[in-house]
Motif scaffolding. Sequence first.
Motif, PDB file in Angstrom:
ATOM      1  N   ASP A  95      41.211  51.554  23.212  1.00  0.00           N
ATOM      2  CA  ASP A  95      40.080  51.019  23.974  1.00  0.00           C
ATOM      3  C   ASP A  95      39.968  51.669  25.351  1.00  0.00           C
ATOM      4  O   ASP A  95      38.870  51.802  25.899  1.00  0.00           O
ATOM      5  CB  ASP A  95      40.201  49.505  24.128  1.00  0.00           C
ATOM      6  CG  ASP A  95      39.807  48.754  22.864  1.00  0.00           C
ATOM      7  OD1 ASP A  95      39.361  49.405  21.906  1.00  0.00           O
ATOM      8  OD2 ASP A  95      39.957  47.513  22.837  1.00  0.00           O
ATOM      9  N   TYR A  96      41.080  52.071  25.911  1.00  0.00           N
ATOM     10  CA  TYR A  96      41.084  52.708  27.231  1.00  0.00           C
ATOM     11  C   TYR A  96      41.039  54.237  27.143  1.00  0.00           C
ATOM     12  O   TYR A  96      41.113  54.916  28.161  1.00  0.00           O
ATOM     13  CB  TYR A  96      42.327  52.279  28.014  1.00  0.00           C
ATOM     14  CG  TYR A  96      42.273  50.847  28.475  1.00  0.00           C
ATOM     15  CD1 TYR A  96      41.589  50.497  29.636  1.00  0.00           C
ATOM     16  CD2 TYR A  96      42.886  49.833  27.747  1.00  0.00           C
ATOM     17  CE1 TYR A  96      41.527  49.177  30.066  1.00  0.00           C
ATOM     18  CE2 TYR A  96      42.830  48.512  28.169  1.00  0.00           C
ATOM     19  CZ  TYR A  96      42.148  48.186  29.324  1.00  0.00           C
ATOM     20  OH  TYR A  96      42.077  46.883  29.752  1.00  0.00           O
ATOM     21  N   ASP A 140      44.744  48.287  35.278  1.00  0.00           N
ATOM     22  CA  ASP A 140      44.713  47.987  33.848  1.00  0.00           C
ATOM     23  C   ASP A 140      45.313  49.085  32.970  1.00  0.00           C
ATOM     24  O   ASP A 140      45.539  48.867  31.781  1.00  0.00           O
ATOM     25  CB  ASP A 140      43.284  47.670  33.388  1.00  0.00           C
ATOM     26  CG  ASP A 140      42.288  48.748  33.771  1.00  0.00           C
ATOM     27  OD1 ASP A 140      42.662  49.689  34.488  1.00  0.00           O
ATOM     28  OD2 ASP A 140      41.120  48.646  33.353  1.00  0.00           O
ATOM     29  N   ILE A 141      45.573  50.279  33.535  1.00  0.00           N
ATOM     30  CA  ILE A 141      46.195  51.339  32.735  1.00  0.00           C
ATOM     31  C   ILE A 141      47.540  51.794  33.324  1.00  0.00           C
ATOM     32  O   ILE A 141      48.074  52.820  32.914  1.00  0.00           O
ATOM     33  CB  ILE A 141      45.255  52.554  32.566  1.00  0.00           C
ATOM     34  CG1 ILE A 141      44.858  53.147  33.928  1.00  0.00           C
ATOM     35  CG2 ILE A 141      44.023  52.177  31.747  1.00  0.00           C
ATOM     36  CD1 ILE A 141      44.100  54.466  33.798  1.00  0.00           C
ATOM     37  N   ASP A 192      44.528  59.779  28.276  1.00  0.00           N
ATOM     38  CA  ASP A 192      43.100  59.463  28.209  1.00  0.00           C
ATOM     39  C   ASP A 192      42.296  60.731  28.481  1.00  0.00           C
ATOM     40  O   ASP A 192      42.858  61.825  28.634  1.00  0.00           O
ATOM     41  CB  ASP A 192      42.744  58.334  29.165  1.00  0.00           C
ATOM     42  CG  ASP A 192      43.033  58.662  30.632  1.00  0.00           C
ATOM     43  OD1 ASP A 192      43.456  59.799  30.935  1.00  0.00           O
ATOM     44  OD2 ASP A 192      42.834  57.763  31.482  1.00  0.00           O
ATOM     45  N   GLY A 210      38.543  46.179  27.083  1.00  0.00           N
ATOM     46  CA  GLY A 210      39.138  47.362  27.697  1.00  0.00           C
ATOM     47  C   GLY A 210      38.231  48.572  27.622  1.00  0.00           C
ATOM     48  O   GLY A 210      38.157  49.372  28.566  1.00  0.00           O
ATOM     49  N   ALA A 261      36.702  50.948  30.517  1.00  0.00           N
ATOM     50  CA  ALA A 261      36.971  52.386  30.493  1.00  0.00           C
ATOM     51  C   ALA A 261      35.690  53.216  30.517  1.00  0.00           C
ATOM     52  O   ALA A 261      35.616  54.251  31.197  1.00  0.00           O
ATOM     53  CB  ALA A 261      37.806  52.733  29.267  1.00  0.00           C
TER      54      ALA A 261
END
Length: 674
Positions: free
Chosen positions: A447-448, A486-487, A518, A643, A647
């Motif tokens: 999701d990220y 969040d990451i 990512d 998420g 992102a």
Amino acid sequence: MTFSEEILEGISSQLPLLRNYDNELNHAPKRKKCLTAPEELLALKNALRYFPQHFHKTLAKEFKEELDTYGRIYMFRFKPTFEIYARPISEYPGQSQQAKAIMLMIQNNLDKAVAQHPDELITYGGNGSVFQNWAQYRLTMKYLAEMTDDQTLVMNSGHPQGLFPSSVSAPRVVVSNGMTIPNYSKPDDFERFNALGVSQYGQMTAGSYMYIGPQGIVHGTTITVLNGFRKINKSPKGGLFLTSGLGGMSGAQPKAGNIAGCVTVCVEVNSKAIQTRHEQGWVDEVIDDLDFLVERVIQAKKNKEALSIAYQGNIVEVWEKFEEQNIHIDLGSDQTSLHNPWAGGYYPVGFSYEEANELMVNSPEIFKTEVENTLKRHVNSINTHSERGTYFFDYGNAFLLEASRAGAKVHKNDKGQRVSLVDAESNSKEFAYPSYVQDIIGPMCFDYGFGPFRWVCASGQPEDLKKTDAIATQVLEELMKTSEKDIQQQMRDNITWIRGAQANNLVVGSQARILYADAEGRMKIADAFNKAISEGDLGEIILGRDHHDVSGTDSPYRETSNIYDGSKFTADMAIQNVIGDSFRGATWVSIHNGGGVGWGEVINGGFGMLLDGSIEAGKKLKSMLHWDVNNGVARRSWARNEGAEIAIKRAMSQEPKLKVTLPFHVEDSIFKTL
């Protein structure tokens, strides 16, 4: 004849000498008879069309024997005489450096130290093929050696259709595997089409030339095991992870368990697979006695050892023995090749490996019944352990799907009880256990935008791999300074992983590395590689990824299992991904039916890209990698995954040209008055 000369020869004007069958190699099991007499003749005609007519009389008899003996025509006579492995890119003949990079990757996929069944051209998963036969290999390598940078090679399920005029900006190779008409995409259809020689199962990175050995999955497996223990609020030290499978991708499990720090028991029926992983250092100890296994596990848990054990036998016996001895299993899973349950992907309890293989071919219906009964026993024991506190997850190998089809109690009814589907009290088909993508990899990584980015050092030099590890570490540490909260956990895990990569001895075959990153991380790492190449500090690098990624694969029981808007059975994302990669700079692209969870259950795509230090390569990597990740993040955002929404908004703030349709959320309360 030299290596280059044999490649350029392609299919010789003289018949090569017959090759001896190498009993030391791990061979594919014989495939069941699935062709009618007229279809067998058609299979022979299909095979013979690769050769001039004066070969036909000799080869017709030979190929008929192969079809009768193995269930497939592999053309063993035409296996090359040279040793197959990933030679440095400079050693390949050719006019296109990009084509040479692809040859290198093909060689790596078929290296006997890497491939599960090298003589049958199968890289992993029991039936994940690079080619269907050795004639296809020879022709493909010859085409690649002759190719110029304004031609594209078209590959149809292992068959090289030919070189076509294109342009320097087009992919050098376009690969498709198993892309059958939907109504002809059932497992029995695959067996028939494959036996006819007209289609193949490319798995994911087998038929797309991007496999890098079990390392290719060990990072994701490590993340899964670490986060599995986090979900149950327990340290891996002293914890027990029980699973099965030591073939291609599943061979990563014991190494990942060691890195995570737990006790791992990985059960495998094939002694040769165990021997390979033990010799490669991917598993610490081999045990074939259940009572001794119990003693060793109790000792290892007590001493909090980071230990991996390969048990030779059937996984059901271990689950039931641990149940009887009251040994607590913290994490449980399965990574046998259950996408291929009736042809060697999963073995029934109560039979030796040899007996089961014999039964599979000579009494396929009995074999199927025994497998179904074994799956039910397997699930019954898992259910008991689960009631005792075991966290069990499906590892994306179609375990729950096939167990469900066998009638095992893997579904939940309205009361939350585990039942077989026919006994469910509602129309719900929800599994009682999550997919690891649903619970871990999906919400925490995909999701990220985090997924299995990978690279291969085309020079073949370990020194280059060390340099890339250092470059990637530096990039990640710099990104970590400004990364969002969040990451942060993902970033920390990735930095820990890449820092320890050399010490963990992950390389099997090519000098390669995998790293969950990512879009921003992938682009910046790749750009740093390209600059180092241009400055002469690093040899050329081949970029790729697992198809098991953010946007490469539409798979309702694995990669897209955490898509809840009803679209998880659609495959637009995977198709769009490959189309987009092809005109944004990929060196080669691939699209497959089947991969991990089975033929007809998934559509997946991948790419490869050569970095040569040029300005053009720098432009391509930014364009393609940005799309390759954010296509999937956008789809997940539209499915209202929290998420992914975060992102994709972040991605749009970083790139003004990116404009993605965002969902408006709906309150359930508005439906109360309807």
